[in-house]
Design an enzyme around this catalytic site. Structure first.
Site, PDB file in Angstrom:
ATOM      1  N   ASP D  15      10.261 111.556   8.457  1.00 24.40           N
ATOM      2  CA  ASP D  15       9.060 111.888   9.233  1.00 24.40           C
ATOM      3  C   ASP D  15       7.996 110.817   9.115  1.00 24.40           C
ATOM      4  O   ASP D  15       7.527 110.281  10.120  1.00 24.40           O
ATOM      5  CB  ASP D  15       8.443 113.212   8.752  1.00 24.40           C
ATOM      6  CG  ASP D  15       9.210 114.421   9.244  1.00 24.40           C
ATOM      7  OD1 ASP D  15      10.451 114.390   9.221  1.00 24.40           O
ATOM      8  OD2 ASP D  15       8.555 115.397   9.636  1.00 24.40           O
ATOM      9  N   ARG D  94      -2.884 118.756  -3.688  1.00 22.43           N
ATOM     10  CA  ARG D  94      -3.405 118.158  -2.468  1.00 22.43           C
ATOM     11  C   ARG D  94      -4.724 117.418  -2.653  1.00 22.43           C
ATOM     12  O   ARG D  94      -4.856 116.274  -2.219  1.00 22.43           O
ATOM     13  CB  ARG D  94      -3.533 119.209  -1.356  1.00 22.43           C
ATOM     14  CG  ARG D  94      -2.201 119.811  -0.902  1.00 22.43           C
ATOM     15  CD  ARG D  94      -1.138 118.784  -0.823  1.00 22.43           C
ATOM     16  NE  ARG D  94       0.139 119.258  -0.302  1.00 22.43           N
ATOM     17  CZ  ARG D  94       1.282 118.692  -0.625  1.00 22.43           C
ATOM     18  NH1 ARG D  94       1.317 117.668  -1.489  1.00 22.43           N
ATOM     19  NH2 ARG D  94       2.401 119.141  -0.108  1.00 22.43           N
ATOM     20  N   ASP D 123      -1.284 122.673   4.197  1.00 22.38           N
ATOM     21  CA  ASP D 123      -1.517 121.360   3.608  1.00 22.38           C
ATOM     22  C   ASP D 123      -2.425 120.486   4.444  1.00 22.38           C
ATOM     23  O   ASP D 123      -3.264 119.751   3.921  1.00 22.38           O
ATOM     24  CB  ASP D 123      -0.184 120.656   3.351  1.00 22.38           C
ATOM     25  CG  ASP D 123       0.501 121.251   2.138  1.00 22.38           C
ATOM     26  OD1 ASP D 123      -0.204 121.861   1.306  1.00 22.38           O
ATOM     27  OD2 ASP D 123       1.721 121.112   2.009  1.00 22.38           O
ATOM     28  N   SER D 179      12.721 123.176   3.844  1.00 20.43           N
ATOM     29  CA  SER D 179      11.912 122.043   3.417  1.00 20.43           C
ATOM     30  C   SER D 179      11.411 122.309   2.008  1.00 20.43           C
ATOM     31  O   SER D 179      11.315 123.455   1.579  1.00 20.43           O
ATOM     32  CB  SER D 179      10.742 121.826   4.367  1.00 20.43           C
ATOM     33  OG  SER D 179       9.781 122.827   4.174  1.00 20.43           O
TER      34      SER D 179
END
Lengths: 423, 423, 423, 423
Positions: D15, D94, D123, D179
């Site tokens: 990605d 994050r 996210d 994922s």
């Protein structure tokens, strides 16, 4: 060919008149809808204006009674106040107005609704969350968030020019240098010269309340009777006059409160959108009811139930302010608050005078006040010795903590519970 | 031989004079202690009286400055209000008074402290929790909870007889038919004829505030300057007069508030002991400060910080009311609230008139108010399109819920989020 | 002549047998009452023992079904946990036991109730608050708080001597060096050698659960079905076996959980009385249900409703722990929580293995989970662009704050939102 | 000419490799940034790949130590858990990652940052709120929210084709049908076949923890020492091995927890964006620390401080989950929580076995546990009689309420405090 039908929340003013015409220009069929929620308005004139501007259909809806019963009453039960001061007069009207708009949209087969709320305010959110909740597939046209619209109409001058060009009657009296929003519960004033948070509001701003300085020199004394946390009767003690339907009660409280200059506030508040704004509000009847309900509630509700209910009321006020009236959580909280009001019943006497509400006394068949128990002159069914044990047990935590600290005498008054190594 | 030494919180009145003599009769050495926390009192006379009644030592302590700085100021920072109405004027004085009593007890080597608080009230708890926290081994003599005492002195008549017999000067003016407690922050009135929650308070009850009806017909306009959430200066805008020490500021606010009849309330409240009681309070300066602080706080504090701090303030008020000033949790909460006040700084202008406080405007070097951002006339650094996404995402929960309900048109306005099988 | 009739909560053990005889000595008629709430007990033997010791009447009451349905089920709905760990197995049994005791007292015309709970624990409070709530005029005899009793029976030796003297059968097996309390929901262990918080619990302490080390080497997989937030069926997936009455369901979960060593905790907790105590608990079935209910609840309940309900659950747990099951606030909170459970319905699959419960999957006709909406592979009815606006509006507060700070580059990562003068 | 410089959060995967090339195509200079926060990764290979794809500069940053100390430790102090179950392993990483990204952007003079987070997840919000907070003027490019991008890359196949066309190395091993996101604190698994909330997770999914079924048959016993609420040392009791830097401690706990299969959960959670999603998490070290900290905290913290701190912890977890680490309110709450940890100090012994953590005992120089006070065998400095008064005063509210109800005997066990007219 038409792009579809829009139900436009129409006020009759310059902005929404321009929006009406603009929507037509854009290819929509426009139905206008104007809710009567107690504001001063020439509804007939608005109707004619809308028709003359090409509205396919015009709805003028009197929502005053349902506004009081279904929206203001639950807020009274909740003692709803936003940020300790604002009684939410605008917020509470929005779901009421938008609900009817959605009913009309569904009934008329319209896929679109539209409104003239700005892109920086709370009202757009309140309107639209209601719309999405009650009509999930609806499409919303908010011109003040559409670049082609707001870039074309940068200032009032652009709107005036557009109006003249499209035969929209232009207001002859100059616009007040602020914006206002009025309904049965309150009038709010903001923007324009009020945007400077330091400058005082002009004395002639207020329309719903007299200035306390000009208010009568003697009070009006009222008795308000509650059942299940909502007023069922208001009586003017001296004049004997009374009202007993929701709309009449609330209107009468507005009249009395307005006469005495009750319910004016000037605040800076936090919008849902994240910015601070300055607002000036006058809420005469709502302010009287707030005080009266608080009094009868504390009189008839258990202390700990009240504490939990107080927390729910704060949450309710936030939801209401943010536009979540029609949400699972707000329904849940309204249910809980309603449950807490089962015994909130009785009469409160109060005096209204020069901008202030004074509680004078209260009585209730369901009061938890026990005159004998609390009396200083009668022992009643209470053993004072019990209090000694109560206090000592309540001291256990801190006594054992302090003993542990083994605090030296010279520091005996020093704080420092938390970090027991301070001392 | 003496049973030991008692430090008695002595008011100079009939009750504590009888207690003084009674404690001596019971075999204690008695030290009297009278705190000056701003009440009207002839302290010299009280001193002489205590000495003449056989007090071994007499302490008259001026605690006014520390009362304001260490107790009232944190309450102002917290916007402390009990049950949405009571500004806690009595509650906040108790730990201040008891702290000094404990200091004296330790310094004088006394094992006992005593007070004249009743067995049904909150004050006994507030006094004693403070004593236990600061002097864990202390022994407390609370005569109104000791059967031999309270069975002997059932009514005022018994006290009068005892006084006469023991040479205690008996008050010549008849006692008011209620009890009161006064300090710099407020006067409270309760008991006696006020125990009937329905009966109105007599007009001549109030000592600290003028009746709003008799108050001046023009307002006084003040500017109060805050730093770290506490007032550092008050200025009379017209007269130019100003005060800048805590005690002077608070006293001046009392003067102005008192002149205009500010801060009167009549409430039923819930005591820690579990019963409801009726109290009438007048808190002139405290009420002005409450409004002013609320205003500057909302102006300078982030919305979400404020929300959390509001919850802590409610908890703080409960602790304060219940007597837990000296407790780990109250210290913790005071610390957190104090932290929240770091940027609460600026000036508030307000008008005091006929019982009411009106905020007129505010300014601050640390305001989070962004005039350009909020302006209706300027776009500023804000893209209205963002609001569309914001609203739509906020609607996700209820839209997907409603879609799920697949609500038939005729019920489109029906509620029922919670039980999705309603519809 | 008798001083009156006492209903004594009788366990059949040494303590309450001595209390029975002592109460008779003191001049009372004694009715004994023993509740079967699922503990291991020879109820017949206890009956005979009480009769032989002179009980006027003996009640043995099977409360197991109502214990599960009326007390455990509401706790499951609430996800009730005290101080983040304790599932309240003792607390929840107390109001159930005391309620029946009060029913017997009223029915038998007894003015007194008595129990053998100690003066330092929580149980005395839980019993007595229930008694006072349901029978306000009742008089309570708590021998362990009566000086004549507790000064006479200082240690177990004194009880043994008294027992021998009065023909009370003395236990032949030595007492475990700790005390325990058992019911259908759990067994608690405390006191004695467990009072040292550092020392590990002996391996042979546990009676309700197998040691995880000795538990089976393969899991049992269960499916629990919920309706309105309570389990209505449990099925052993492999064996096909199922249970569907409350008592059967709970007993079966205890069996499975016990076999796998589920629900053991060793904690220090805060008693209502103000002290910290160490407790060891095993709650096999309750632990399984806690996990399963949490899962189905989050699956079927709106996020914000859940958030409010979570706060109510924490409050409920505190009330329950402190003994306020029968209080206005607890009734209120139970009502609200019950309302929140209307759509909590569906099936949870879970695996029980070596002391642990693993959720495997869940399904519900009323789930708010929207597989299409959340899918990474399908866009669904969701416009990702909306998220941009959502984020930007959520950043308004801090962006405008930071901009204001005008933070120089070299400090760009420094914190300091609160005091904007830091930087 | 370049449109400007973008700092892209680059993972080395398909990605973000496509995004890198696409950004270049769009006319940007691209700097890639890859944070080492403990995930398994070939950082060198990622570096070379980025360079070969045309990154102007490549940053590989080892943030592991600061991740533990500045982000995980405060979460441990807070006992941060989202919706009663999720330990926030992704959420907490994050702000740590985005902070460094912003530092690089400022240092390199980049006006843009970019990331590969999807438009439906949390996210994107966590990244971007951090970016806006620390660099208010930054512009964010989120390709998965840009129609030209997401309409071009509808499925993985489109990415593969694009990759082949642009010389981006295509992964040879097939992608797992879900994922995952890994860091030092946890691995999360979601999407793909996990989107069906009913289907069980495949046994081979977990990478960080062994299956409890395959875990060792005997426990490891650890002692964790805390100071100010954070671990300062962990010791393997049998082996004597110990670790004492934050990163070493946390890594070692991961090793032990991983070996025993600790910290696996399968939940449905509520995203900030309003939808429910299913997530599977394994948090071995974090789970051990959660239990240990909870234990030492309750042991050393006053009950009421803990109660307030518990509420703040719930709020902290929500802020963290929603992405508000860098916000005024989160800074405020972290400060308050940190203050509460001053005395959270001592050692906890625990056993790790077959997926479970068992607390065995604890000791502390600052414990508030008072063995004498709580002892059943010693009276200590405690008068049991005090408990009688304590209980009776606590019953005042409900006794007076019930008396008022004057409940007839046959309904004595009926509930109905709230609506006193029920009975």
């Amino acid at each position: 060919m038409s792009k579809g039908t829009v139900v436009l929340a129409y006020s009759g003013g310059l902005d929404t008149s321009c929006i009406l015409v603009w929507l037509k220009e854009e290819g929509y069929d426009v139905i206008t809808y104007l809710a009567n929620i107690g504001q001063e308005e020439d509804f007939d004139a608005a109707k004619k204006k809308a028709e003359s501007l090409g509205a396919k259909k015009v709805f003028i809806e009197d929502l005053r009674a349902e506004f009081v019963e279904e929206f203001i009453w639950p807020s009274v039960q909740a003692n709803a106040v936003y940020e300790d001061r604002y009684l939410l007069g605008t917020s509470v009207a929005r779901p009421c107005i938008a609900r009817r708009q959605i009913q009309i949209a569904r009934q008329e087969g319209a896929q679109y609704v539209s409104h003239g709320a700005t892109g920086k305010g709370n009202d757009q959110i309140r309107f639209e969350l209601t719309c999405y909740a009650l009509y999930p597939e609806v499409k919303i046209i908010a011109p003040w968030r559409i670049p082609e619209f707001y870039n074309r109409f940068v200032g009032r001058k652009d709107l005036m020019e557009y109006a003249e060009k499209h035969g929209i009657p232009v207001p002859v009296t100059p616009k007040a240098p602020w914006s206002m929003d009025a309904n049965l519960m309150h009038i709010s004033y903001e923007s324009g010269i009020l945007e400077n948070p330091k400058s005082h509001a002009p004395a002639d701003l207020y329309l719903m309340t007299k200035s306390p300085e000009d208010a009568p020199n003697s009070p009006d004394v009222l008795e308000i009777e509650f059942k299940k946390g909502v007023p069922i009767k208001v009586t003017h003690v001296k004049e004997g006059k009374s009202k007993d339907t929701p709309l009449d009660i609330f209107s009468y409280l507005n009249e009395i409160g307005g006469r005495h200059g009750v319910g004016r506030i000037d605040i800076v508040e936090n919008r849902f959108i994240g910015m601070k704004s300055r607002g000036i509000y006058e809420t005469p009847g709502g302010t009287i009811l707030y005080h009266a309900h608080l009094d009868i509630e504390t009189f008839t509700m258990d202390r700990e139930v009240r504490r939990i209910k107080q927390g729910l009321g704060v949450k309710f006020a936030e939801m209401l302010y943010n536009g979540f009236w029609y949400s699972p959580e707000c329904e849940f909280v309204r249910h809980c608050i309603d449950k807490s009001q089962e015994s909130v019943e009785g009469k409160v006497q109060l005096s209204v005078f020069k901008g202030q509400v004074y509680i004078l006394g209260r009585e209730s068949p369901k009061s938890l006040y026990n005159e004998e128990l609390v009396s200083m002159d009668v022992q009643g069914d209470y053993d004072p010795c019990d209090a000694s044990g109560f206090i000592k047990i309540n001291a256990v935590r801190s006594v054992s903590l302090r003993s542990k600290l083994n605090c030296p005498k010279k520091f005996y008054f020093q704080e420092g519970f938390l970090s027991i190594n301070h001392i």
